[in-house]
Design a protein around this motif. Structure first.
Motif, PDB file in Angstrom:
ATOM      1  N   THR A 162       0.816  -1.224   0.000  1.00  0.00           N
ATOM      2  CA  THR A 162       0.000   0.000   0.000  1.00  0.00           C
ATOM      3  C   THR A 162       0.848   1.273   0.000  1.00  0.00           C
ATOM      4  O   THR A 162       0.325   2.361   0.208  1.00  0.00           O
ATOM      5  N   ASN A 163       2.170   1.116  -0.217  1.00  0.00           N
ATOM      6  CA  ASN A 163       3.079   2.272  -0.294  1.00  0.00           C
ATOM      7  C   ASN A 163       3.038   3.126   0.971  1.00  0.00           C
ATOM      8  O   ASN A 163       3.037   4.362   0.910  1.00  0.00           O
ATOM      9  N   LYS A 164       3.040   2.457   2.117  1.00  0.00           N
ATOM     10  CA  LYS A 164       3.055   3.185   3.392  1.00  0.00           C
ATOM     11  C   LYS A 164       4.476   3.356   3.930  1.00  0.00           C
ATOM     12  O   LYS A 164       4.660   3.774   5.065  1.00  0.00           O
ATOM     13  N   LEU A 165       5.452   3.000   3.130  1.00  0.00           N
ATOM     14  CA  LEU A 165       6.854   3.231   3.484  1.00  0.00           C
ATOM     15  C   LEU A 165       7.296   4.562   2.880  1.00  0.00           C
ATOM     16  O   LEU A 165       6.637   5.105   1.998  1.00  0.00           O
ATOM     17  N   GLU A 166       8.423   5.060   3.347  1.00  0.00           N
ATOM     18  CA  GLU A 166       8.935   6.334   2.827  1.00  0.00           C
ATOM     19  C   GLU A 166      10.448   6.261   2.718  1.00  0.00           C
ATOM     20  O   GLU A 166      11.109   5.589   3.518  1.00  0.00           O
ATOM     21  N   LEU A 167      10.990   6.928   1.703  1.00  0.00           N
ATOM     22  CA  LEU A 167      12.434   7.024   1.556  1.00  0.00           C
ATOM     23  C   LEU A 167      12.907   8.406   1.980  1.00  0.00           C
ATOM     24  O   LEU A 167      12.357   9.425   1.548  1.00  0.00           O
ATOM     25  N   TYR A 168      13.909   8.427   2.851  1.00  0.00           N
ATOM     26  CA  TYR A 168      14.667   9.636   3.138  1.00  0.00           C
ATOM     27  C   TYR A 168      15.969   9.525   2.358  1.00  0.00           C
ATOM     28  O   TYR A 168      16.379   8.436   1.946  1.00  0.00           O
ATOM     29  N   TYR A 169      16.621  10.658   2.148  1.00  0.00           N
ATOM     30  CA  TYR A 169      17.863  10.662   1.377  1.00  0.00           C
ATOM     31  C   TYR A 169      18.924  11.451   2.129  1.00  0.00           C
ATOM     32  O   TYR A 169      18.646  12.516   2.690  1.00  0.00           O
ATOM     33  N   GLN A 170      20.159  10.890   2.163  1.00  0.00           N
ATOM     34  CA  GLN A 170      21.269  11.604   2.792  1.00  0.00           C
ATOM     35  C   GLN A 170      22.334  11.876   1.734  1.00  0.00           C
ATOM     36  O   GLN A 170      22.889  10.945   1.146  1.00  0.00           O
ATOM     37  N   PRO A 171      22.631  13.138   1.489  1.00  0.00           N
ATOM     38  CA  PRO A 171      23.597  13.491   0.437  1.00  0.00           C
ATOM     39  C   PRO A 171      25.037  13.125   0.806  1.00  0.00           C
ATOM     40  O   PRO A 171      25.402  13.013   1.981  1.00  0.00           O
ATOM     41  N   GLN A 172      25.844  12.956  -0.215  1.00  0.00           N
ATOM     42  CA  GLN A 172      27.294  12.825  -0.099  1.00  0.00           C
ATOM     43  C   GLN A 172      27.909  13.953  -0.921  1.00  0.00           C
ATOM     44  O   GLN A 172      27.356  14.337  -1.950  1.00  0.00           O
ATOM     45  N   ALA A 173      29.033  14.480  -0.451  1.00  0.00           N
ATOM     46  CA  ALA A 173      29.661  15.602  -1.175  1.00  0.00           C
ATOM     47  C   ALA A 173      31.159  15.396  -1.272  1.00  0.00           C
ATOM     48  O   ALA A 173      31.786  14.775  -0.401  1.00  0.00           O
ATOM     49  N   GLN A 174      31.718  15.949  -2.350  1.00  0.00           N
ATOM     50  CA  GLN A 174      33.174  15.922  -2.528  1.00  0.00           C
ATOM     51  C   GLN A 174      33.802  16.817  -1.467  1.00  0.00           C
ATOM     52  O   GLN A 174      33.340  17.938  -1.214  1.00  0.00           O
ATOM     53  N   ILE A 175      34.842  16.318  -0.817  1.00  0.00           N
ATOM     54  CA  ILE A 175      35.430  17.049   0.299  1.00  0.00           C
ATOM     55  C   ILE A 175      36.068  18.363  -0.151  1.00  0.00           C
ATOM     56  O   ILE A 175      35.927  19.400   0.501  1.00  0.00           O
ATOM     57  N   THR A 203      27.938  14.487  -4.715  1.00  0.00           N
ATOM     58  CA  THR A 203      28.369  13.377  -5.578  1.00  0.00           C
ATOM     59  C   THR A 203      27.410  12.193  -5.524  1.00  0.00           C
ATOM     60  O   THR A 203      27.521  11.262  -6.317  1.00  0.00           O
ATOM     61  N   GLY A 204      26.468  12.233  -4.576  1.00  0.00           N
ATOM     62  CA  GLY A 204      25.523  11.125  -4.478  1.00  0.00           C
ATOM     63  C   GLY A 204      24.526  11.350  -3.356  1.00  0.00           C
ATOM     64  O   GLY A 204      24.700  12.243  -2.509  1.00  0.00           O
ATOM     65  N   VAL A 205      23.451  10.560  -3.356  1.00  0.00           N
ATOM     66  CA  VAL A 205      22.484  10.558  -2.255  1.00  0.00           C
ATOM     67  C   VAL A 205      22.172   9.094  -1.932  1.00  0.00           C
ATOM     68  O   VAL A 205      21.972   8.278  -2.833  1.00  0.00           O
ATOM     69  N   LEU A 211      18.051  18.821 -11.647  1.00  0.00           N
ATOM     70  CA  LEU A 211      18.827  18.741 -10.411  1.00  0.00           C
ATOM     71  C   LEU A 211      19.887  17.657 -10.538  1.00  0.00           C
ATOM     72  O   LEU A 211      19.582  16.513 -10.882  1.00  0.00           O
ATOM     73  N   ARG A 212      21.132  18.020 -10.244  1.00  0.00           N
ATOM     74  CA  ARG A 212      22.235  17.063 -10.323  1.00  0.00           C
ATOM     75  C   ARG A 212      22.478  16.455  -8.940  1.00  0.00           C
ATOM     76  O   ARG A 212      22.664  17.188  -7.962  1.00  0.00           O
ATOM     77  N   PHE A 213      22.503  15.135  -8.887  1.00  0.00           N
ATOM     78  CA  PHE A 213      22.702  14.464  -7.591  1.00  0.00           C
ATOM     79  C   PHE A 213      23.813  13.422  -7.630  1.00  0.00           C
ATOM     80  O   PHE A 213      24.032  12.702  -6.652  1.00  0.00           O
ATOM     81  N   GLY A 214      24.520  13.320  -8.755  1.00  0.00           N
ATOM     82  CA  GLY A 214      25.573  12.300  -8.865  1.00  0.00           C
ATOM     83  C   GLY A 214      24.951  10.929  -9.075  1.00  0.00           C
ATOM     84  O   GLY A 214      24.438  10.630 -10.138  1.00  0.00           O
ATOM     85  N   ARG A 215      24.961  10.103  -8.027  1.00  0.00           N
ATOM     86  CA  ARG A 215      24.340   8.774  -8.088  1.00  0.00           C
ATOM     87  C   ARG A 215      23.407   8.595  -6.906  1.00  0.00           C
ATOM     88  O   ARG A 215      23.631   9.149  -5.835  1.00  0.00           O
ATOM     89  N   LEU A 245      22.864   4.988 -10.850  1.00  0.00           N
ATOM     90  CA  LEU A 245      22.525   4.083  -9.749  1.00  0.00           C
ATOM     91  C   LEU A 245      23.788   3.476  -9.155  1.00  0.00           C
ATOM     92  O   LEU A 245      24.687   3.045  -9.869  1.00  0.00           O
ATOM     93  N   GLU A 246      23.843   3.462  -7.825  1.00  0.00           N
ATOM     94  CA  GLU A 246      24.917   2.787  -7.098  1.00  0.00           C
ATOM     95  C   GLU A 246      24.281   1.795  -6.133  1.00  0.00           C
ATOM     96  O   GLU A 246      23.293   2.105  -5.468  1.00  0.00           O
ATOM     97  N   LEU A 247      24.853   0.588  -6.053  1.00  0.00           N
ATOM     98  CA  LEU A 247      24.369  -0.440  -5.134  1.00  0.00           C
ATOM     99  C   LEU A 247      25.390  -0.628  -4.022  1.00  0.00           C
ATOM    100  O   LEU A 247      26.582  -0.789  -4.294  1.00  0.00           O
ATOM    101  N   GLU A 248      24.907  -0.593  -2.780  1.00  0.00           N
ATOM    102  CA  GLU A 248      25.796  -0.740  -1.629  1.00  0.00           C
ATOM    103  C   GLU A 248      25.658  -2.146  -1.056  1.00  0.00           C
ATOM    104  O   GLU A 248      24.545  -2.608  -0.764  1.00  0.00           O
ATOM    105  N   ILE A 249      26.802  -2.816  -0.889  1.00  0.00           N
ATOM    106  CA  ILE A 249      26.811  -4.171  -0.341  1.00  0.00           C
ATOM    107  C   ILE A 249      27.642  -4.188   0.942  1.00  0.00           C
ATOM    108  O   ILE A 249      28.438  -3.288   1.190  1.00  0.00           O
ATOM    109  N   THR A 250      27.446  -5.227   1.760  1.00  0.00           N
ATOM    110  CA  THR A 250      28.267  -5.447   2.947  1.00  0.00           C
ATOM    111  C   THR A 250      28.835  -6.855   2.870  1.00  0.00           C
ATOM    112  O   THR A 250      28.454  -7.656   2.020  1.00  0.00           O
TER     113      THR A 250
END
Length: 512
Positions: A270-283, A289-291, A343-347, A380-385
């Motif tokens: 039912t789409n009751k979830l939500e995505l927040y986004y945390q940016p990344q920036a070049q030092i 450079t990404g969110v 809007l530019r967000f990198g990946r 798109l970037e995929l994060e693995i552990t």
């Protein structure tokens, strides 16, 4: 007593004659079941004693009426334990362990030796072993561990096999103490851990167990097995080679977890979830450079539930793939919208569960989502552990390589906190290493953390990998990372995880 040294007789109480006979103990006596039918059970016991000597034990079941009304009569079950005159014979011949059907037949007789401790146990990671090494490896492991378990059977311990990977020790009153139970479990762990060679690898098996007691936790066999299964489930979540004793609070907790799992599935649908986004920036430049897409769930009753609670719940409940596809769909759709808005967000980075690699599901899902949304893979970037190892190193490496060839980048998340982080940057095709916040938090005052962070940054640079420092909260941390040569950073100093509108404002500021 060896695992096969028992016989169950069904006796006609009118004359004491045997109506039927079964049990692997027949092979010890060298006779067929049909040879015993019609004979007086007392005479049979004398014959058995003449063959095997003293030590035969007989347990009598309650009589039960059989036949038609008016022509009915009583039958009684006799469970006969034979002495260990032929020790180890069943183990060496590989005779099967008695199953659940035999347990039900013997249950009434076993309860006469109450109190009982029932130790349900299974072999850790058996399905992962089968996926990595093939189904024959599963059979080999089961045979290996079964043989070790059989060696622990004696007069006070009965062993049953309830399913493919479900075993049960019934510990009778002769040894019903915590010390005896601990000793049995310790010996089971020790025996199961003896190395087993599969292909070119030596594997040591680990065990989890759940304890339930008769009659304290109930008297119905099926109910006790259910409670023992709940105790195993809790033990599995506590680690390997652990055991847990059933209690009512555990059952309530599991029921609540099942209900929460159902709520989470409904929230996905039912789409009751939500995505927040945390940016990344070049030092060096501050350019975004990404969110990273971070999942949020506000439960209608319990409020905000952290991902650390509900993501493992999805993995345990078998719908981690559905949850991951929901995140991929919504994150990629948002990325496409930002691009369309200029809007530019990198990946846009999405965290991937190890379960998603099983059976090649991930590559198919990513391809499908990108095509549906119309997002170029380069965004798109995929994060693995490192827990992806459970899906098999060779298969994961192949899947990651295919994803990278399509233009998707791969980041190794939480680098440094696991035992095998350095091994994986060699094994897997990666683009980015994310330095865990645990090390970043105290780089300004802890010599060890400083040395580790500097070493990771140098190693990544030598391997041609980008570095992103997580959890950056102070200017002092940022200055250290810049001096050390780190590429990008992420943390509250730049922005906390934020809803779409707030992140769009930040991207607008950096895109202007």
């Amino acid at each position: 007593m060896s695992v096969g040294s028992y016989i169950t007789l069904k006796i006609d109480t009118r004359n004491g004659n045997v109506c039927s006979a079964e049990g692997p103990g027949l092979s010890i006596l060298g006779c067929q079941a049909g040879e015993l039918v019609g004979r007086d059970w007392r005479e049979l016991l004398s014959d058995f004693a003449a063959k095997l000597g003293n030590g035969i034990k007989v347990y009598h079941g309650a009589p039960r009426l059989v036949g038609k009304k008016g022509d009915d009569f009583a039958q009684r079950l006799l469970h006969i334990q034979l002495p260990g005159a032929v020790p180890g014979r069943e183990q060496s011949t590989g005779a099967r362990i008695p199953g659940k059907r035999q347990l039900k037949r013997e249950w009434e007789l076993l309860t006469r030796q109450a109190p009982l401790t029932m130790m349900l146990w299974d072999i850790d990671c058996l399905e992962q072993i089968a996926r990595i090494f093939g189904p024959e490896a599963r059979k080999k492991v089961l045979k290996h561990v079964s043989r070790q378990a059989v060696s622990l059977v004696d007069d006070a311990h009965r062993l049953f096999k309830l399913g493919n990977n479900d075993f049960l020790f019934v510990i009778t009153a002769k040894a019903d103490s915590q010390a005896a139970t601990r000793q049995l479990f310790a010996r089971l762990i020790e025996n199961a851990s003896q190395p087993l060679k599969i292909d070119n690898y030596k594997l040591s098996m680990t065990i989890n167990a759940g304890l339930v007691r008769y009659p304290d936790d109930g008297t119905d066999l099926d109910e006790l097995l259910k409670k023992g299964g709940q105790a195993i489930f809790k033990a599995q979540r506590s680690g390997r080679n652990t055991w847990t004793t059933y209690d009512q609070a555990m059952e309530l907790g599991l029921m609540q977890e099942i209900a929460l799992g159902a709520d989470l599935q409904e929230a996905i649908l039912t789409n009751k979830l939500e995505l927040y986004y945390q940016p990344q920036a070049q030092i060096t430049t501050g350019q975004v450079t990404g969110v990273e897409a971070l999942l949020r769930w506000k439960h209608p009753v319990y409020g905000e539930i952290p991902p650390a609670c509900f993501v493992p719940l999805a993995e345990r409940s078998g719908f981690a793939n559905r949850l991951t596809e929901w995140v991929l769909q919504h994150a990629c759709r948002q990325g496409k919208k930002w691009l369309d808005d200029g809007l530019r967000f990198g990946r846009i980075a999405v965290n991937i569960s190890a379960n998603c690699f099983v059976g090649g599901w991930l590559n198919q899902a990513v391809t499908r989502v990108l095509a549906d949304v119309g997002l170029d893979p380069q965004f798109l970037e995929l994060e693995i552990t490192e827990n992806i190892e459970v899906a098999g190193v060779a298969g994961v490496r192949e899947m990651l390589a295919a994803l990278r060839r399509s233009g998707i980048t791969i980041a190794f998340d939480d680098f440094g906190i696991g035992y095998s982080s350095f091994k994986y940057i060699k094994l897997f095709p990666l683009d980015t290493v994310k330095i865990d916040r645990l090390f970043v938090a105290d780089v300004t005052h802890n010599v060890s953390s400083r040395a580790i962070v500097q070493a990771v940054i140098r190693l990544a640079a030598d391997l041609g990998l980008r570095t992103v420092a997580e959890g950056v909260e102070t200017g002092e941390q940022l200055r250290f990372l810049q001096a050390a040569g780190c590429d990008s950073y992420q943390g509250y100093l730049l922005s906390p995880p934020a809803p779409v509108h707030d992140v769009a404002v930040l991207l607008c500021r950096h895109s202007g």
